[in-house]
Every structure is written in structure tokens, then in C-alpha cells.
Write a protein that holds these residues in place. Structure first.
Motif, PDB file in Angstrom:
ATOM      1  N   GLU A   2      15.781 -69.224 -50.027  1.00 39.72           N
ATOM      2  CA  GLU A   2      15.082 -70.159 -50.514  1.00 39.72           C
ATOM      3  C   GLU A   2      13.906 -70.882 -49.530  1.00 39.72           C
ATOM      4  O   GLU A   2      14.575 -71.984 -48.667  1.00 39.72           O
ATOM      5  N   ILE A   3      12.451 -70.279 -49.480  1.00 44.43           N
ATOM      6  CA  ILE A   3      11.182 -71.361 -48.926  1.00 44.43           C
ATOM      7  C   ILE A   3      10.737 -72.755 -49.579  1.00 44.43           C
ATOM      8  O   ILE A   3      10.247 -72.002 -50.874  1.00 44.43           O
ATOM      9  N   TYR A   4      10.698 -73.503 -48.863  1.00 46.24           N
ATOM     10  CA  TYR A   4       9.268 -74.589 -50.049  1.00 46.24           C
ATOM     11  C   TYR A   4       9.027 -75.186 -49.734  1.00 46.24           C
ATOM     12  O   TYR A   4       9.035 -75.284 -48.627  1.00 46.24           O
ATOM     13  N   SER A   5       7.798 -76.545 -50.359  1.00 47.97           N
ATOM     14  CA  SER A   5       6.668 -76.367 -49.877  1.00 47.97           C
ATOM     15  C   SER A   5       6.182 -77.982 -50.835  1.00 47.97           C
ATOM     16  O   SER A   5       6.521 -77.939 -52.026  1.00 47.97           O
ATOM     17  N   THR A   6       5.527 -79.285 -50.392  1.00 45.26           N
ATOM     18  CA  THR A   6       5.444 -79.396 -50.562  1.00 45.26           C
ATOM     19  C   THR A   6       4.068 -79.702 -51.461  1.00 45.26           C
ATOM     20  O   THR A   6       3.514 -80.103 -52.599  1.00 45.26           O
ATOM     21  N   THR A   7       3.814 -78.581 -51.608  1.00 46.83           N
ATOM     22  CA  THR A   7       2.131 -78.417 -52.152  1.00 46.83           C
ATOM     23  C   THR A   7       2.165 -77.358 -52.210  1.00 46.83           C
ATOM     24  O   THR A   7       0.827 -76.047 -51.753  1.00 46.83           O
ATOM     25  N   PRO A   8       2.719 -76.863 -53.599  1.00 53.61           N
ATOM     26  CA  PRO A   8       3.237 -75.024 -54.327  1.00 53.61           C
ATOM     27  C   PRO A   8       1.853 -75.150 -54.768  1.00 53.61           C
ATOM     28  O   PRO A   8       1.404 -73.435 -54.625  1.00 53.61           O
ATOM     29  N   TYR A   9       0.459 -75.198 -54.683  1.00 51.69           N
ATOM     30  CA  TYR A   9      -0.798 -74.598 -55.298  1.00 51.69           C
ATOM     31  C   TYR A   9      -1.436 -74.907 -54.599  1.00 51.69           C
ATOM     32  O   TYR A   9      -3.006 -74.600 -54.583  1.00 51.69           O
ATOM     33  N   SER A  10      -1.072 -75.662 -53.389  1.00 53.20           N
ATOM     34  CA  SER A  10      -2.383 -75.149 -52.264  1.00 53.20           C
ATOM     35  C   SER A  10      -2.674 -73.831 -51.722  1.00 53.20           C
ATOM     36  O   SER A  10      -2.055 -73.489 -51.564  1.00 53.20           O
ATOM     37  N   PRO A  11      -4.480 -74.292 -51.071  1.00 59.26           N
ATOM     38  CA  PRO A  11      -4.452 -72.889 -50.537  1.00 59.26           C
ATOM     39  C   PRO A  11      -3.839 -72.620 -48.980  1.00 59.26           C
ATOM     40  O   PRO A  11      -3.658 -71.537 -48.062  1.00 59.26           O
ATOM     41  N   SER A  12      -3.222 -73.700 -48.592  1.00 56.72           N
ATOM     42  CA  SER A  12      -2.998 -74.479 -47.003  1.00 56.72           C
ATOM     43  C   SER A  12      -1.712 -74.657 -47.976  1.00 56.72           C
ATOM     44  O   SER A  12      -1.031 -75.990 -47.604  1.00 56.72           O
ATOM     45  N   LEU A  13      -0.153 -73.676 -47.610  1.00 54.90           N
ATOM     46  CA  LEU A  13       0.873 -74.185 -47.846  1.00 54.90           C
ATOM     47  C   LEU A  13       1.495 -74.583 -46.514  1.00 54.90           C
ATOM     48  O   LEU A  13       1.965 -73.650 -45.378  1.00 54.90           O
ATOM     49  N   VAL A  14       2.621 -75.381 -46.617  1.00 59.21           N
ATOM     50  CA  VAL A  14       3.311 -76.010 -45.495  1.00 59.21           C
ATOM     51  C   VAL A  14       4.383 -75.609 -45.608  1.00 59.21           C
ATOM     52  O   VAL A  14       5.049 -76.716 -46.752  1.00 59.21           O
ATOM     53  N   ILE A  15       5.223 -74.776 -45.312  1.00 57.74           N
ATOM     54  CA  ILE A  15       6.418 -74.281 -45.252  1.00 57.74           C
ATOM     55  C   ILE A  15       7.711 -74.986 -44.098  1.00 57.74           C
ATOM     56  O   ILE A  15       7.999 -74.937 -43.503  1.00 57.74           O
ATOM     57  N   ASP A  16       7.697 -76.519 -44.863  1.00 57.80           N
ATOM     58  CA  ASP A  16       8.715 -77.898 -44.079  1.00 57.80           C
ATOM     59  C   ASP A  16       9.640 -77.816 -44.601  1.00 57.80           C
ATOM     60  O   ASP A  16      10.877 -78.425 -44.560  1.00 57.80           O
TER      61      ASP A  16
ATOM     62  N   HIS B 204      17.195 -76.865 -56.803  1.00 55.33           N
ATOM     63  CA  HIS B 204      16.989 -79.107 -57.670  1.00 55.33           C
ATOM     64  C   HIS B 204      17.386 -79.651 -56.109  1.00 55.33           C
ATOM     65  O   HIS B 204      16.036 -80.524 -56.484  1.00 55.33           O
ATOM     66  N   ASN B 205      18.342 -80.252 -55.481  1.00 53.87           N
ATOM     67  CA  ASN B 205      17.928 -80.518 -54.437  1.00 53.87           C
ATOM     68  C   ASN B 205      16.476 -80.502 -53.704  1.00 53.87           C
ATOM     69  O   ASN B 205      16.482 -81.870 -53.870  1.00 53.87           O
ATOM     70  N   GLU B 206      15.808 -79.640 -53.328  1.00 52.76           N
ATOM     71  CA  GLU B 206      14.634 -79.938 -52.972  1.00 52.76           C
ATOM     72  C   GLU B 206      13.694 -80.702 -53.683  1.00 52.76           C
ATOM     73  O   GLU B 206      13.308 -81.273 -52.879  1.00 52.76           O
ATOM     74  N   PHE B 207      13.751 -80.574 -54.741  1.00 54.51           N
ATOM     75  CA  PHE B 207      12.511 -80.618 -55.264  1.00 54.51           C
ATOM     76  C   PHE B 207      12.954 -81.968 -55.776  1.00 54.51           C
ATOM     77  O   PHE B 207      11.967 -83.021 -55.966  1.00 54.51           O
ATOM     78  N   ALA B 208      13.947 -82.502 -55.800  1.00 51.95           N
ATOM     79  CA  ALA B 208      14.454 -84.069 -55.952  1.00 51.95           C
ATOM     80  C   ALA B 208      13.251 -84.976 -54.857  1.00 51.95           C
ATOM     81  O   ALA B 208      13.248 -86.196 -54.705  1.00 51.95           O
ATOM     82  N   ARG B 209      13.501 -84.516 -53.224  1.00 52.88           N
ATOM     83  CA  ARG B 209      12.277 -84.398 -52.147  1.00 52.88           C
ATOM     84  C   ARG B 209      11.328 -83.879 -52.607  1.00 52.88           C
ATOM     85  O   ARG B 209      10.567 -83.998 -51.575  1.00 52.88           O
ATOM     86  N   GLY B 210      10.647 -83.529 -53.686  1.00 49.68           N
ATOM     87  CA  GLY B 210       9.305 -83.695 -53.524  1.00 49.68           C
ATOM     88  C   GLY B 210       9.043 -82.022 -52.932  1.00 49.68           C
ATOM     89  O   GLY B 210       7.816 -81.214 -53.375  1.00 49.68           O
ATOM     90  N   ARG B 211       9.709 -80.467 -53.036  1.00 50.76           N
ATOM     91  CA  ARG B 211       9.439 -79.409 -52.550  1.00 50.76           C
ATOM     92  C   ARG B 211      10.268 -78.387 -53.412  1.00 50.76           C
ATOM     93  O   ARG B 211      10.735 -78.799 -54.268  1.00 50.76           O
ATOM     94  N   HIS B 212       8.676 -77.839 -53.646  1.00 55.10           N
ATOM     95  CA  HIS B 212       9.193 -76.804 -54.543  1.00 55.10           C
ATOM     96  C   HIS B 212       9.105 -75.092 -53.839  1.00 55.10           C
ATOM     97  O   HIS B 212       9.184 -74.706 -52.879  1.00 55.10           O
ATOM     98  N   ALA B 213       9.926 -74.230 -55.131  1.00 55.02           N
ATOM     99  CA  ALA B 213      10.541 -73.208 -53.987  1.00 55.02           C
ATOM    100  C   ALA B 213       9.047 -72.367 -54.117  1.00 55.02           C
ATOM    101  O   ALA B 213       8.558 -72.279 -55.201  1.00 55.02           O
ATOM    102  N   VAL B 214       8.568 -71.858 -52.571  1.00 50.88           N
ATOM    103  CA  VAL B 214       7.723 -70.743 -52.612  1.00 50.88           C
ATOM    104  C   VAL B 214       8.137 -69.389 -52.118  1.00 50.88           C
ATOM    105  O   VAL B 214       7.186 -68.659 -52.474  1.00 50.88           O
TER     106      VAL B 214
ATOM    107  N   MET C  38      -7.587 -64.103 -46.746  1.00 51.48           N
ATOM    108  CA  MET C  38      -8.234 -64.940 -45.257  1.00 51.48           C
ATOM    109  C   MET C  38      -7.893 -66.352 -46.758  1.00 51.48           C
ATOM    110  O   MET C  38      -8.483 -67.136 -45.643  1.00 51.48           O
ATOM    111  N   SER C  39      -8.017 -66.038 -47.398  1.00 50.55           N
ATOM    112  CA  SER C  39      -8.658 -67.130 -48.470  1.00 50.55           C
ATOM    113  C   SER C  39      -7.234 -68.500 -48.735  1.00 50.55           C
ATOM    114  O   SER C  39      -7.354 -69.154 -48.705  1.00 50.55           O
ATOM    115  N   THR C  40      -6.178 -67.687 -48.113  1.00 48.97           N
ATOM    116  CA  THR C  40      -5.034 -68.743 -48.633  1.00 48.97           C
ATOM    117  C   THR C  40      -3.547 -68.522 -46.961  1.00 48.97           C
ATOM    118  O   THR C  40      -3.716 -67.448 -46.244  1.00 48.97           O
ATOM    119  N   TYR C  41      -3.023 -70.082 -46.050  1.00 50.29           N
ATOM    120  CA  TYR C  41      -2.233 -69.284 -45.110  1.00 50.29           C
ATOM    121  C   TYR C  41      -1.133 -70.549 -45.310  1.00 50.29           C
ATOM    122  O   TYR C  41      -0.767 -70.797 -46.357  1.00 50.29           O
TER     123      TYR C  41
END
Length: 171
Positions: A41-55, A83-93, A11-14
Motif C-alpha cells: 500500500e501507499i500512504y499520504s498525510t493528505t488523503p482528501y487534498s487535490p495534491s497528494l504527496v505519497i510519502d 495501522h502503524n502508518e495511520f498512527a504516524r498520520g498517514r492514510h492508505a490512498v 488535471m484537477s488532482t496530482y
């Protein structure tokens, strides 16, 4: 349609999957006998956060090799999408794909593939997610798994009724 939220076993991450991401993946659910597996693949702008928003989501790609029970991605198209997603600030998670079963569970190949992706990130990721879309229900059944850096494979639990509260908290 609403967002869906899944928690790690401790329950530490969602993760919160946005409506647009879910709608995109649901469109590939294998509801008929002749539909092939799809994924990407799925992507998030917050790859290191305990609360990932997959957007963000990518795949399937036109040159993927797809059958009823497998999907082998077109490496060039997948890399370009990443690479396109990374250019938009999203990281593969993580990865997503469909299964022709009501309650999807990962195959041995699914586990190996997720582990290979995690290893490819070196020390940059503690886990890599695997989302599997099933074929039962108006809103398809879905399971979320992760390969942890420790080598442990974990199933995440869906939290119904929490999405509005969590979504408000993230805004």
C-alpha cells in the motif's frame, strides 16, 4: 533520483511521489526472470487534498504469496502496517506492485482489487490509486491508475519537468 508527479486526466488532482518512496518501490522491479511480483500500500498525510504527496509505502511482507505474475498479501501484516502508518498520520490512498513488463498495464485482477479496496472505504474516498512498476529503464517505467467512485478506471499522466516547481509549492 527525483520525485515523480502524475496528474489525473482532467488535471484537477496530482500526486507527487517522494524520492524515498520511489527508491523503495524501484528496488523490487522485476528485472530478472526469476524475480517475483511485489507490492503493498501507499500512504499520504493528505488523503482528501487535490495534491497528494505519497510519502509512505509498505509491503511486500514476508508471508505474502508471490509468483512471477501475482502477489497476494499477508492480510495480518498488511493490516498491521496500515495501522502503524495511520498512527504516524498517514492514510492508505492506494496500492503499488510490480509487473514483469517494460510498460506496465493493469490486469483484470488489478482493477478488481483496486475497486474492492475503494469500496471498503465506503464514502470516505472518491478514488483509490494503483501504481505499477515496470522493468524497463534505469529508472523503471511506471504507470499510475485510479478507480473512481463513479466506477471509471483512469490512467494518470506523468508531468516531467514540473516536479521541482510543484515540490516547492507544497513546502
Amino acid at each position: 533520483m527525483k520525485c515523480r508527479t502524475f496528474f489525473s486526466p482532467d488535471m484537477s488532482t496530482y500526486i507527487l511521489l517522494t524520492e524515498s518512496t520511489l527508491k523503495y518501490m524501484y528496488a523490487f522491479a522485476q528485472r530478472k526472470w526469476n524475480q517475483t511480483e511485489a507490492g503493498g500500500e501507499i500512504y499520504s498525510t493528505t488523503p482528501y487534498s487535490p495534491s497528494l504527496v505519497i510519502d509512505g509505502v509498505a509491503g511486500p511482507h514476508r508471508k505474502d504469496r508471490r509468483t512471477r505474475h501475482s502477489c497476494n498479501p499477508d492480510v495480518e501484516a498488511t493490516t498491521k502496517a496500515r495501522h502503524n502508518e495511520f498512527a504516524r498520520g498517514r492514510h492508505a490512498v492506494g496500492l503499488w506492485h510490480t509487473h514483469p513488463e517494460p510498460i506496465p498495464s493493469p490486469s483484470g485482477q488489478d482493477r478488481r482489487t483496486t475497486e474492492e479496496y475503494l469500496k471498503s472505504f465506503g464514502d470516505d474516498r472518491d478514488r483509490y490509486l494503483s501504481i505499477i512498476i515496470g522493468n524497463r529503464g534505469e529508472v523503471p517505467e511506471m504507470t499510475v491508475w485510479s478507480m473512481e467512485k463513479s466506477g471509471e478506471w483512469q490512467r494518470w499522466a506523468e508531468f516531467d519537468g514540473q516536479t521541482v516547481e510543484l515540490h516547492t509549492h507544497l513546502s
